[in-house]
Design a protein around this motif. Structure first.
Motif, PDB file in Angstrom:
ATOM      1  N   VAL A  70      24.147  18.117  28.604  1.00  0.00           N
ATOM      2  CA  VAL A  70      24.174  19.373  28.115  1.00  0.00           C
ATOM      3  C   VAL A  70      24.849  20.490  28.984  1.00  0.00           C
ATOM      4  O   VAL A  70      25.672  21.468  28.427  1.00  0.00           O
ATOM      5  CB  VAL A  70      22.630  19.856  28.037  1.00  0.00           C
ATOM      6  CG1 VAL A  70      22.515  21.345  27.496  1.00  0.00           C
ATOM      7  CG2 VAL A  70      21.933  19.066  26.941  1.00  0.00           C
ATOM      8  N   LEU A 111      15.639  18.415  23.089  1.00  0.00           N
ATOM      9  CA  LEU A 111      17.179  17.841  23.961  1.00  0.00           C
ATOM     10  C   LEU A 111      17.943  17.504  22.562  1.00  0.00           C
ATOM     11  O   LEU A 111      19.178  17.527  22.473  1.00  0.00           O
ATOM     12  CB  LEU A 111      16.877  16.647  24.890  1.00  0.00           C
ATOM     13  CG  LEU A 111      18.209  16.360  25.438  1.00  0.00           C
ATOM     14  CD1 LEU A 111      18.957  17.581  26.297  1.00  0.00           C
ATOM     15  CD2 LEU A 111      17.805  15.181  26.605  1.00  0.00           C
ATOM     16  N   SER A 114      20.371  19.937  21.045  1.00  0.00           N
ATOM     17  CA  SER A 114      21.706  19.886  21.643  1.00  0.00           C
ATOM     18  C   SER A 114      22.442  18.866  20.979  1.00  0.00           C
ATOM     19  O   SER A 114      23.704  18.929  20.911  1.00  0.00           O
ATOM     20  CB  SER A 114      21.707  19.842  23.160  1.00  0.00           C
ATOM     21  OG  SER A 114      22.793  19.724  23.783  1.00  0.00           O
ATOM     22  N   THR A 118      26.263  18.997  19.123  1.00  0.00           N
ATOM     23  CA  THR A 118      27.148  18.552  19.483  1.00  0.00           C
ATOM     24  C   THR A 118      27.844  17.302  18.621  1.00  0.00           C
ATOM     25  O   THR A 118      28.996  17.567  18.340  1.00  0.00           O
ATOM     26  CB  THR A 118      26.937  17.546  20.878  1.00  0.00           C
ATOM     27  OG1 THR A 118      26.533  18.535  21.977  1.00  0.00           O
ATOM     28  CG2 THR A 118      27.945  16.707  21.503  1.00  0.00           C
TER      29      THR A 118
END
Length: 291
Positions: A70, A111, A114, A118
C-alpha cells in the motif's frame, strides 16, 4: 465461376455452421501466454522498468503481479507508473497476487479496498489469494470451512468492486481430513459465483493428486492455471516447461473442461542462472506444443 446466388448461399451455410458450433471458433483462438512475475523475483525489484521490458520483448502479453505494498506500490514504483510501464511493453496485469494473511487473521477487509482500487487501476480481472501462512492454515475440516466463509466474503467485495476473486493452491491444502481434504472443502464450501480457483498444476501433482480428476469432479472451477514443470530427478525442483515429468499435453487437452481462461508460466525453484532466458525457453515450448 461461382454465381453470386451460390456464393451467398455457401456463405450463409458457413455462417450458420459457426452459429451452431461456436466452440470450434473459440478453440481455434490462441490463448495468451502469461507469466507470474515471481519467476523474476531476483531481478524485478531492482529494475522494474528493465525487467518488464524483457518480459514484453520475450513475447508475453499478460502478467500476474506479486509484491504490492500500500505504501510502496510495486517495489517502489507507483501503481500509475507500473501500469504505464506495462502499457509501454504491450503487457496487461490480468491477475494480482495480494497478501490476505492479515485479513484472514483478524477478519478485517480494509486492506482489500486498496487491492480492489489497485487492480481496477491496472485494468485487471482477478485478485488472487496466493498463500496462507502456516499459523492460519486449517488444522481440521472445520477450519477450512471457516476459511471458505472468509474467502466468500472477500469474493463478494471483489464482485461489488467489478473484479473476480481466485484462490491459488500449494500442496498443504491437500491435507486429508477423513474422506476429503482441505482443497476439496474449499471447492465445496465457496460460492462458485464469487470464487474461482487458480490451479497450480505442479503443486497438485506434487501433492500426489491428479489435475484431470479434479477437472472431472469440479468442471469449470479452475479459471486460471499456474504452469510449471517438475524436475525428473528431484521433485522439489521445477524444470523448464517440456523438460520435466509433467504431461502438459494431456492437461491442456482438458482446458475447456477445467474452465481455464488464462494461465501463467511460473518458475518457483531451481531455475537456470538467467531467469528470463529460462522463462523464454518455457514460453517457446508452450507456444509450439500446448496452445
Amino acid at each position: 465461376m461461382i454465381k453470386r446466388r451460390e456464393f451467398l448461399i455457401n456463405t450463409g451455410l458457413a455462417l450458420g455452421a459457426l452459429a451452431i458450433a461456436p466452440s470450434f471458433a473459440f478453440e481455434s483462438k490462441k490463448r495468451a501466454i502469461g507469466i507470474q512475475l515471481w519467476t523474476l523475483r531476483d531481478t524485478l525489484p531492482k529494475d522494474v522498468k528493465g525487467v518488464l521490458a524483457q518480459v514484453g520483448k520475450a513475447g508475453f502479453s499478460e502478467v500476474e503481479t506479486f509484491g504490492y505494498s500500500v505504501d510502496k506500490g510495486f517495489f517502489g514504483t507507483s501503481v500509475h507508473d507500473f501500469k504505464s510501464i506495462l502499457n509501454d511493453n504491450g503487457l496487461k496485469a490480468t491477475s494480482n497476487h495480494f497478501d490476505f494473511n492479515s485479513m484472514i487473521k483478524d477478519g478485517s477487509t480494509d486492506l482489500l479496498k486498496s487491492y480492489i482500487e489497485t487492480a481496477n487501476h491496472l485494468g485487471s480481472e482477478y485478485i488472487t489469494v496466493p498463500y496462507v501462512i502456516a499459523e492460519l492454515r486449517g488444522k481440521s475440516g472445520d477450519d477450512y470451512k471457516k476459511l471458505a466463509l472468509q474467502i466468500n466474503k472477500f469474493g463478494e467485495l471483489c464482485k461489488t468492486g467489478g473484479l473476480k476473486l481466485a484462490y491459488h493452491n500449494h500442496d498443504f491444502e491437500f491435507t486429508k481430513f477423513g474422506p476429503t481434504n482441505g482443497y476439496e472443502i474449499l471447492l465445496n464450501e465457496t460460492d462458485k459465483n464469487l470464487v474461482d480457483f487458480e490451479m497450480d498444476l505442479y503443486w497438485v501433482i506434487r501433492s500426489g493428486n491428479d489435475p484431470l480428476q479434479l477437472f472431472k469432479k469440479y468442471p469449470g472451477r479452475f479459471k486460471m492455471w499456474h504452469v510449471k514443470d517438475m524436475d525428473k530427478v528431484n521433485p522439489d525442483w521445477n524444470a523448464e516447461i517440456g523438460t520435466g515429468k509433467i504431461d502438459f499435453k494431456s492437461i491442456f487437452a482438458e482446458a475447456k473442461l477445467s474452465g481455464m481462461k488464462r494461465f501463467f508460466l511460473e518458475h518457483e525453484s531451481n531455475y537456470k542462472p538467467n531467469p528470463i532466458e529460462s522463462a523464454i525457453k518455457s514460453f517457446n515450448y508452450i507456444k509450439k506444443n500446448l496452445i
